[in-house]
Design a protein around this motif. Structure first.
Motif, PDB file in Angstrom:
ATOM      1  N   TRP A   1       0.807  -1.218   0.015  1.00 35.79           N
ATOM      2  CA  TRP A   1       0.071   0.028  -0.098  1.00 35.79           C
ATOM      3  C   TRP A   1       0.825   1.089   0.014  1.00 35.79           C
ATOM      4  O   TRP A   1       0.399   2.313  -0.439  1.00 35.79           O
ATOM      5  N   ASP A   2       2.057   1.292   0.852  1.00 37.13           N
ATOM      6  CA  ASP A   2       3.090   2.128   0.765  1.00 37.13           C
ATOM      7  C   ASP A   2       3.442   2.775  -0.767  1.00 37.13           C
ATOM      8  O   ASP A   2       3.667   3.797  -0.833  1.00 37.13           O
ATOM      9  N   ARG A   3       3.765   2.063  -1.543  1.00 36.86           N
ATOM     10  CA  ARG A   3       3.995   2.032  -2.940  1.00 36.86           C
ATOM     11  C   ARG A   3       2.747   2.758  -3.639  1.00 36.86           C
ATOM     12  O   ARG A   3       3.051   3.589  -4.482  1.00 36.86           O
ATOM     13  N   LEU A   4       1.650   2.433  -3.198  1.00 45.63           N
ATOM     14  CA  LEU A   4       0.444   2.909  -3.991  1.00 45.63           C
ATOM     15  C   LEU A   4       0.526   4.605  -3.597  1.00 45.63           C
ATOM     16  O   LEU A   4       0.276   5.441  -4.223  1.00 45.63           O
ATOM     17  N   ARG A   5       0.896   4.715  -2.339  1.00 48.85           N
ATOM     18  CA  ARG A   5       0.645   6.241  -1.819  1.00 48.85           C
ATOM     19  C   ARG A   5       1.821   6.771  -2.379  1.00 48.85           C
ATOM     20  O   ARG A   5       1.600   8.074  -2.400  1.00 48.85           O
ATOM     21  N   ARG A   6       2.708   6.422  -3.084  1.00 47.27           N
ATOM     22  CA  ARG A   6       3.828   6.994  -3.600  1.00 47.27           C
ATOM     23  C   ARG A   6       3.600   7.507  -4.999  1.00 47.27           C
ATOM     24  O   ARG A   6       4.396   8.434  -5.731  1.00 47.27           O
ATOM     25  N   VAL A   7       2.612   6.833  -5.684  1.00 49.04           N
ATOM     26  CA  VAL A   7       2.184   7.139  -6.909  1.00 49.04           C
ATOM     27  C   VAL A   7       1.892   8.743  -7.211  1.00 49.04           C
ATOM     28  O   VAL A   7       1.142   9.196  -6.362  1.00 49.04           O
TER      29      VAL A   7
ATOM     30  N   ALA B   1      -9.759   1.450  -1.506  1.00 51.83           N
ATOM     31  CA  ALA B   1     -10.445   2.791  -2.370  1.00 51.83           C
ATOM     32  C   ALA B   1     -10.110   3.963  -1.540  1.00 51.83           C
ATOM     33  O   ALA B   1     -10.011   4.809  -2.233  1.00 51.83           O
ATOM     34  N   MET B   2     -10.114   3.892  -0.322  1.00 51.16           N
ATOM     35  CA  MET B   2      -9.496   4.990   0.498  1.00 51.16           C
ATOM     36  C   MET B   2      -8.276   5.248   0.365  1.00 51.16           C
ATOM     37  O   MET B   2      -7.998   6.588   0.535  1.00 51.16           O
ATOM     38  N   ALA B   3      -7.345   4.388   0.078  1.00 49.43           N
ATOM     39  CA  ALA B   3      -6.012   4.692  -0.314  1.00 49.43           C
ATOM     40  C   ALA B   3      -5.955   5.481  -1.978  1.00 49.43           C
ATOM     41  O   ALA B   3      -4.937   6.260  -2.031  1.00 49.43           O
ATOM     42  N   CYS B   4      -7.006   5.591  -2.849  1.00 51.71           N
ATOM     43  CA  CYS B   4      -6.949   6.314  -3.818  1.00 51.71           C
ATOM     44  C   CYS B   4      -7.372   7.495  -3.522  1.00 51.71           C
ATOM     45  O   CYS B   4      -7.582   8.102  -2.295  1.00 51.71           O
ATOM     46  N   ASP B   5      -7.369   8.590  -4.300  1.00 50.60           N
ATOM     47  CA  ASP B   5      -7.524   9.987  -3.796  1.00 50.60           C
ATOM     48  C   ASP B   5      -8.953  10.296  -4.020  1.00 50.60           C
ATOM     49  O   ASP B   5      -9.335  11.469  -3.276  1.00 50.60           O
ATOM     50  N   MET B   6      -9.547   9.662  -4.859  1.00 50.72           N
ATOM     51  CA  MET B   6     -11.173  10.014  -4.911  1.00 50.72           C
ATOM     52  C   MET B   6     -11.996   8.883  -5.217  1.00 50.72           C
ATOM     53  O   MET B   6     -11.544   7.767  -5.448  1.00 50.72           O
ATOM     54  N   ILE B   7     -13.299   8.681  -4.678  1.00 51.70           N
ATOM     55  CA  ILE B   7     -14.127   7.510  -4.827  1.00 51.70           C
ATOM     56  C   ILE B   7     -15.124   8.175  -5.357  1.00 51.70           C
ATOM     57  O   ILE B   7     -16.087   8.837  -5.115  1.00 51.70           O
ATOM     58  N   VAL B   8     -15.367   7.410  -6.675  1.00 56.61           N
ATOM     59  CA  VAL B   8     -16.714   7.622  -7.653  1.00 56.61           C
ATOM     60  C   VAL B   8     -17.485   6.242  -7.324  1.00 56.61           C
ATOM     61  O   VAL B   8     -16.949   5.225  -7.382  1.00 56.61           O
ATOM     62  N   ALA B   9     -18.650   6.504  -6.877  1.00 50.91           N
ATOM     63  CA  ALA B   9     -19.485   5.288  -6.615  1.00 50.91           C
ATOM     64  C   ALA B   9     -20.676   5.153  -7.392  1.00 50.91           C
ATOM     65  O   ALA B   9     -21.280   5.983  -7.716  1.00 50.91           O
ATOM     66  N   SER B  10     -21.167   3.853  -7.560  1.00 54.74           N
ATOM     67  CA  SER B  10     -22.389   3.415  -8.093  1.00 54.74           C
ATOM     68  C   SER B  10     -23.457   3.588  -7.243  1.00 54.74           C
ATOM     69  O   SER B  10     -23.050   3.369  -5.996  1.00 54.74           O
ATOM     70  N   GLU B  11     -24.775   3.803  -7.557  1.00 55.98           N
ATOM     71  CA  GLU B  11     -25.790   3.648  -6.666  1.00 55.98           C
ATOM     72  C   GLU B  11     -25.845   2.346  -5.921  1.00 55.98           C
ATOM     73  O   GLU B  11     -26.554   2.481  -4.676  1.00 55.98           O
ATOM     74  N   THR B  12     -25.199   1.485  -6.180  1.00 53.81           N
ATOM     75  CA  THR B  12     -25.332  -0.078  -5.868  1.00 53.81           C
ATOM     76  C   THR B  12     -24.262  -0.262  -4.759  1.00 53.81           C
ATOM     77  O   THR B  12     -24.037  -1.262  -4.448  1.00 53.81           O
ATOM     78  N   ALA B  13     -23.347   0.743  -4.588  1.00 52.22           N
ATOM     79  CA  ALA B  13     -22.104   0.590  -3.788  1.00 52.22           C
ATOM     80  C   ALA B  13     -22.352   0.406  -2.377  1.00 52.22           C
ATOM     81  O   ALA B  13     -23.252   0.848  -1.942  1.00 52.22           O
ATOM     82  N   THR B  14     -21.597  -0.449  -1.659  1.00 54.12           N
ATOM     83  CA  THR B  14     -21.761  -0.767  -0.304  1.00 54.12           C
ATOM     84  C   THR B  14     -20.519  -1.107   0.223  1.00 54.12           C
ATOM     85  O   THR B  14     -19.538  -1.654   0.016  1.00 54.12           O
TER      86      THR B  14
ATOM     87  N   GLY C   1      -1.192  19.664  -6.074  1.00 51.05           N
ATOM     88  CA  GLY C   1      -2.555  19.627  -5.293  1.00 51.05           C
ATOM     89  C   GLY C   1      -2.649  18.329  -4.664  1.00 51.05           C
ATOM     90  O   GLY C   1      -3.180  18.547  -3.348  1.00 51.05           O
ATOM     91  N   LYS C   2      -2.527  17.240  -5.453  1.00 48.17           N
ATOM     92  CA  LYS C   2      -2.860  15.905  -4.682  1.00 48.17           C
ATOM     93  C   LYS C   2      -1.821  15.756  -3.523  1.00 48.17           C
ATOM     94  O   LYS C   2      -2.416  15.254  -2.414  1.00 48.17           O
ATOM     95  N   GLN C   3      -0.408  15.847  -3.761  1.00 46.64           N
ATOM     96  CA  GLN C   3       0.249  15.934  -2.559  1.00 46.64           C
ATOM     97  C   GLN C   3      -0.345  16.697  -1.267  1.00 46.64           C
ATOM     98  O   GLN C   3      -0.038  16.068  -0.061  1.00 46.64           O
ATOM     99  N   MET C   4      -0.603  18.058  -1.484  1.00 44.41           N
ATOM    100  CA  MET C   4      -0.854  18.869  -0.505  1.00 44.41           C
ATOM    101  C   MET C   4      -2.135  18.331   0.237  1.00 44.41           C
ATOM    102  O   MET C   4      -2.383  18.420   1.388  1.00 44.41           O
ATOM    103  N   VAL C   5      -3.452  18.163  -0.684  1.00 45.51           N
ATOM    104  CA  VAL C   5      -4.621  17.466   0.022  1.00 45.51           C
ATOM    105  C   VAL C   5      -4.272  16.364   0.931  1.00 45.51           C
ATOM    106  O   VAL C   5      -4.712  16.104   2.013  1.00 45.51           O
TER     107      VAL C   5
END
Ligand code: CO8
Length: 257
Positions: free
Chosen positions: A87-93, A113-126, A207-211
């Motif tokens: 996961w740490d390598r994903l964070r360095r992308v 999903a939370m390690a990504c920068d944003m989540i776009v969800a379908s209405e069916t997501a749980t 912007g990504k880095q700072m958020v």
């Protein structure tokens, strides 16, 4: 030959990574995690790609870490497998990563999903962290990122009592940035990725880095880092171009320099 567990495609300047274990609800085994991180790093290094989308299928983004793979593991095996450290390598992308989530997004799946920068969800997501039902707790950032995203009380209910959030609730509590009909969730995420990919690349990167700094540091340090990044962008051609284009009432031509 067995099916590949990770599939990649490009959609204009968006790199798409699909988790491909539909029969196991896209449970994250070692092969999925390793290949997913490698695919993200390849897109990060590719100058033709400006943003990355990670998705599963309509039924499941990912139903968590592979329980069959973990069941008999010892503490030492878990610690030395290096699986969570991936996961740490994903964070360095450096490029933005959007999770396009439909169906189940549970345990390690929600942590991904939370390690990504944003989540776009379908209405069916749980969304959920049901590890408590297995006698454990989230181990890849779930207790930390979830609490920062949805607040203490809801996070406690999810972690201690396995509460699930619907897509609507996830939007309400700030876990996701948008909820769209199931037939649009992937196109919506790819559109968002391509919109961002068309912007000034260095400003997007900072912007990504700072958020993300806001999640990782105290306010005074984050403000200082943000100011330094803001000043640094004044050494780029894109800052000169963006401000000149505004004043000349024309579209900017970004160079990523
Ligand atoms: N691991 C392994 N196999 C799984 C998983 C999983 N997480 N989830 C589903 N499967 C398998 C099922 O065993 C089943 O296999 P089979 O067909 O051989 O019986 C198949 O996928 C289909 O599953 P269901 O029949 O249960 O499908 P349903 O649509 O009825 O239910 C659910 C879908 C609700 C997703 C259900 O399968 C479920 O509850 N899954 C487990 C969810 C869970 O507990 N997740 C947390 C796992 S622990 C964790 O993620 C800790 C993370 C720590 C760090 C991460 C490091 C990578």
């Amino acid at each position: 030959m067995s099916e590949p567990v990770i599939l990649t495609e490009t959609h204009n300047r968006a790199g798409l990574i699909r988790i491909n274990r539909p029969k196991q609800r896209n449970a994250l085994n070692g092969a999925v995690m390793t290949q997913l991180v490698e695919a993200a790093e390849r897109f990060d290094a590719d100058p033709n790609i400006g943003a990355i989308v990670i998705t599963g299928d309509e039924a499941a983004f990912a139903a968590g870490a592979d329980i069959a793979e973990m069941k008999d593991a010892t503490t030492v095996e878990m610690m030395t497998s290096g699986r969570i450290e991936l996961w740490d390598r994903l964070r360095r992308v450096k490029k933005p990563i959007i999770a396009a989530v439909s169906g189940w997004c549970l345990g390690g799946g929600n942590e991904l999903a939370m390690a990504c920068d944003m989540i776009v969800a379908s209405e069916t997501a749980t969304f959920g962290q049901p590890e408590i039902n297995l006698g454990v707790i989230p181990g890849a950032g779930g207790t930390q990122r979830l609490t920062r995203a949805v607040g203490k009380s809801i996070a406690m209910e999810m972690v201690l009592n396995g509460r699930f959030l619907s897509a609507k609730e996830a939007l309400h509590y700030g876990l996701v940035c948008r909820v769209v009909p199931v037939e649009n969730y992937l196109t919506s995420a790819l559109e968002l990725a391509n919109e961002i990919a068309a912007r000034a690349p260095l400003a997007v990167q900072f912007g990504k880095q700072m958020v993300n700094r806001a999640f990782e540091t105290v306010l005074a340090d984050g403000i200082a880092d943000e100011r330094a990044a803001f000043y640094l962008l004044f050494s780029t051609n894109d800052q000169k171009e963006g401000m000149a284009a505004f004043l000349e009432k024309r579209k900017p031509n970004w160079q990523g320099k």
